[in-house]
Design a protein around this motif. Structure first.
Motif, short mmCIF file in Angstrom:
data_model
loop_
_atom_site.label_atom_id
_atom_site.label_comp_id
_atom_site.label_asym_id
_atom_site.label_seq_id
_atom_site.Cartn_x
_atom_site.Cartn_y
_atom_site.Cartn_z
N ASN A 135 1.08 -1.40 -0.22
CA ASN A 135 -0.05 0.06 0.32
C ASN A 135 0.75 1.66 0.02
O ASN A 135 0.57 2.19 0.67
N THR A 136 1.84 1.61 -1.18
CA THR A 136 2.34 2.86 -1.28
C THR A 136 3.68 2.37 -0.77
O THR A 136 4.59 3.01 -1.14
N LYS A 137 3.90 1.84 0.50
CA LYS A 137 5.03 2.09 1.43
C LYS A 137 6.61 1.21 0.38
O LYS A 137 7.26 1.66 0.50
N ALA A 138 6.69 0.17 -0.60
CA ALA A 138 7.60 -0.20 -1.20
C ALA A 138 7.58 0.73 -1.94
O ALA A 138 9.72 1.02 -2.09
N GLU A 139 7.41 1.34 -2.74
CA GLU A 139 7.94 3.01 -3.65
C GLU A 139 8.69 3.46 -2.50
O GLU A 139 10.19 4.32 -2.92
N THR A 140 8.11 3.51 -1.64
CA THR A 140 8.98 5.03 0.06
C THR A 140 10.23 4.89 -0.12
O THR A 140 11.47 4.79 -0.27
N VAL A 141 10.44 3.39 0.29
CA VAL A 141 11.67 2.11 0.39
C VAL A 141 12.12 1.79 -0.72
O VAL A 141 14.02 2.52 0.09
N LEU A 142 12.27 1.46 -1.96
CA LEU A 142 12.79 2.00 -2.88
C LEU A 142 13.61 3.38 -3.27
O LEU A 142 14.57 3.65 -3.22
N GLY A 153 -4.23 4.00 -1.07
CA GLY A 153 -5.00 4.47 0.06
C GLY A 153 -6.03 3.84 0.83
O GLY A 153 -5.73 2.53 1.25
N PRO A 154 -7.06 4.47 1.46
CA PRO A 154 -8.14 4.58 1.57
C PRO A 154 -9.42 4.01 0.58
O PRO A 154 -10.70 2.66 1.31
N ALA A 155 -8.70 3.08 -0.56
CA ALA A 155 -9.39 2.71 -1.28
C ALA A 155 -10.96 3.06 -2.03
O ALA A 155 -11.85 1.83 -1.47
N GLY A 156 -11.19 4.22 -1.09
CA GLY A 156 -12.08 4.99 -1.95
C GLY A 156 -13.09 4.35 -3.42
O GLY A 156 -11.97 3.49 -3.91
N PRO A 157 -13.59 5.12 -4.33
CA PRO A 157 -14.02 4.38 -5.40
C PRO A 157 -13.65 4.95 -6.00
O PRO A 157 -13.43 4.24 -7.35
N ASN A 158 -12.51 5.84 -6.43
CA ASN A 158 -11.58 6.16 -7.73
C ASN A 158 -10.06 5.90 -7.33
O ASN A 158 -9.34 6.82 -7.58
N ASP A 159 -10.25 5.14 -6.22
CA ASP A 159 -8.32 4.79 -5.73
C ASP A 159 -8.00 3.72 -6.04
O ASP A 159 -7.46 2.70 -5.78
N SER A 162 -8.71 4.70 -14.22
CA SER A 162 -9.58 6.27 -15.11
C SER A 162 -8.49 7.21 -14.92
O SER A 162 -7.28 6.89 -14.83
N ARG A 163 -8.81 8.21 -15.69
CA ARG A 163 -8.36 9.29 -15.96
C ARG A 163 -7.51 10.02 -14.55
O ARG A 163 -6.62 9.97 -14.66
N LYS A 164 -8.87 9.96 -13.47
CA LYS A 164 -8.73 10.61 -12.61
C LYS A 164 -7.36 9.98 -11.09
O LYS A 164 -6.58 10.47 -10.98
N HIS A 165 -7.37 8.68 -11.82
CA HIS A 165 -5.93 8.39 -10.75
C HIS A 165 -5.19 7.85 -11.68
O HIS A 165 -3.85 7.80 -10.60
N ILE A 166 -5.04 7.48 -12.94
CA ILE A 166 -3.89 7.79 -13.55
C ILE A 166 -3.31 8.83 -12.39
O ILE A 166 -2.03 8.82 -12.70
N MET A 167 -3.65 10.42 -13.28
CA MET A 167 -2.83 11.26 -13.01
C MET A 167 -2.63 11.62 -11.61
O MET A 167 -1.43 12.16 -11.42
N GLU A 168 -3.92 11.39 -10.67
CA GLU A 168 -3.40 11.30 -9.02
C GLU A 168 -2.39 10.44 -8.73
O GLU A 168 -1.42 10.52 -8.14
N SER A 169 -2.02 9.32 -9.18
CA SER A 169 -1.65 8.17 -8.73
C SER A 169 -0.27 8.69 -9.49
O SER A 169 1.28 8.28 -8.39
N ILE A 170 0.81 8.74 -10.73
CA ILE A 170 1.77 9.37 -10.74
C ILE A 170 2.45 10.24 -9.96
O ILE A 170 3.93 10.01 -9.51
N GLY A 209 1.48 10.36 -7.05
CA GLY A 209 1.72 10.30 -5.83
C GLY A 209 2.78 9.23 -5.77
O GLY A 209 3.85 9.44 -4.97
N SER A 210 3.73 8.43 -7.01
CA SER A 210 4.68 7.39 -7.47
C SER A 210 5.94 8.54 -7.19
O SER A 210 6.80 7.97 -6.41
#
Length: 336
Positions: free
Chosen positions: A56-63, A86-92, A96-104, A106-107
């Motif tokens: 749940n995102t920790k692996a990216e942080t460690v890397l 994250g909290p696994a909300g409906p768009n998490d 979708s464009r929303k999830h991709i643009m927010e996820s990049i 964060g990564s």
């Protein structure tokens, strides 16, 4: 270390690529994870693969922490998007464009870099129009946040459709990340021919079949304490498909072949997938630096045709080849 082009692109990657799926942020402590990454660098590995969903995102942080201070231009950093974070909300989750643009964003923050070399669709999203997904990926590339696009566990038909849209949009869809090993060959009949046609290279995961091809699981015996098969958080459910006496007995028959080639069984397994000319890299993980140092020795190994035939004869009909397994193992709907 050996390096290969990723698909038909001009990007070269290390044939043994370090992946931190089941280790960083979950199975091993951060200091050990950093030691494993340092061991990979010391062995000549330049390519590192992760995903936002790992731990749940920790692996990216460690890397990101482990690679801090390294010359960015000398590394190839890959990550993925699709599964819930994250909290696994409906768009998490999803593509979708929303999830991709927010996820990049964060990564990139967690990885402490301005861009990733490869941004991958971690699965196919049947609930989002493919046009929307590929347009979002194209915008990520044009914004300089990713250099190339890849996919993971897509069928041949999905690959062709995604590649066609990517080409229209002027971006490079250059990679596929499927499961592939001596025991799991479901990509050979459809995905690999399509990939060759499209100029897509494979970055294969689980080349040692979740550790089964290392030979440590013995027929008629309980799995060793501390092994993946005993760890509910470490992929025990995935190992179960191979933990029957017929498979394990046939895997033990590979031992003399490995010994003749002066390889460990794990090294033989990694070297085997790299014999396929459509495979650009094999992903290996580690919970100890010594595992990295051993597995990297598979780079550059050439297995003679006669030995390859003996491997096929030893494994016989326990090999899973059905190309329909790719679609069967993919989510029919976006996770909720």
């Amino acid at each position: 270390m050996e390096f290969r082009y990723l698909g038909s692109s001009g990007l070269k990657i290390s044939t043994v690529t370090y992946g931190n799926w089941l280790t960083h942020g979950s199975q091993v402590e951060n200091d050990v994870a950093k030691q494993c990454v340092q061991a990979a660098l010391d062995c000549g590995i330049t390519t590192f693969d992760t995903a936002d969903v790992y731990a749940n995102t920790k692996a990216e942080t460690v890397l990101g922490e482990a690679l801090k201070g390294e010359r960015r231009q000398s590394l190839e950093i890959f990550t993925k998007v699709y599964w819930p974070t994250g909290p696994a909300g409906p768009n998490d989750c999803g593509l979708s464009r929303k999830h991709i643009m927010e996820s990049i964003d964060g990564s990139l923050s967690r990885l402490q870099t301005d861009y990733v070399d490869l941004y991958q669709a971690h699965r196919y999203d049947p609930d989002t129009p493919l046009e929307e997904t590929m347009q979002a990926f194209a915008d990520v590339v044009r914004a300089g946040k990713a250099l190339y696009i890849g996919v993971s566990e897509w069928t041949a038909e999905q690959l062709r459709a995604g590649h066609a849209l990517a080409r229209e949009l002027g971006i490079g869809l250059i990679s596929s990340q499927p499961q592939y090993s001596m025991l799991w060959r479901v990509i050979e009949d459809e995905v690999i021919p399509a990939s060759r046609e499209l100029g897509v290279g494979q970055i294969v995961w689980s080349p040692i079949a979740q550790g089964v091809l290392s030979g440590k699981y013995l027929p008629g015996q309980q799995p060793p304490a501390g092994s993946r098969a005993t760890d509910a958080k470490g992929g025990a459910d995935m190992v179960q498909r191979f933990l029957n006496d017929d498979v394990l007995s046939r895997v033990q028959a590979l031992k003399p072949i490995a010994e003749e080639l002066e390889l460990t069984m794990a090294q033989l397994a990694v070297a085997w997938v790299l014999q396929n000319d459509n495979v650009s890299a094999a992903l290996v993980g580690a919970s100890r630096p010594e595992q990295v140092q051993e597995n990297v020795k598979a780079a550059g190994v050439r297995i003679a045709d006669e030995a390859m035939k003996r491997i096929d004869q030893a494994l016989g009909d326990v090999v899973v080849r059905d190309p329909a397994k790719t679609a069967e193992n993919a989510p029919a709907r976006r996770p909720s």
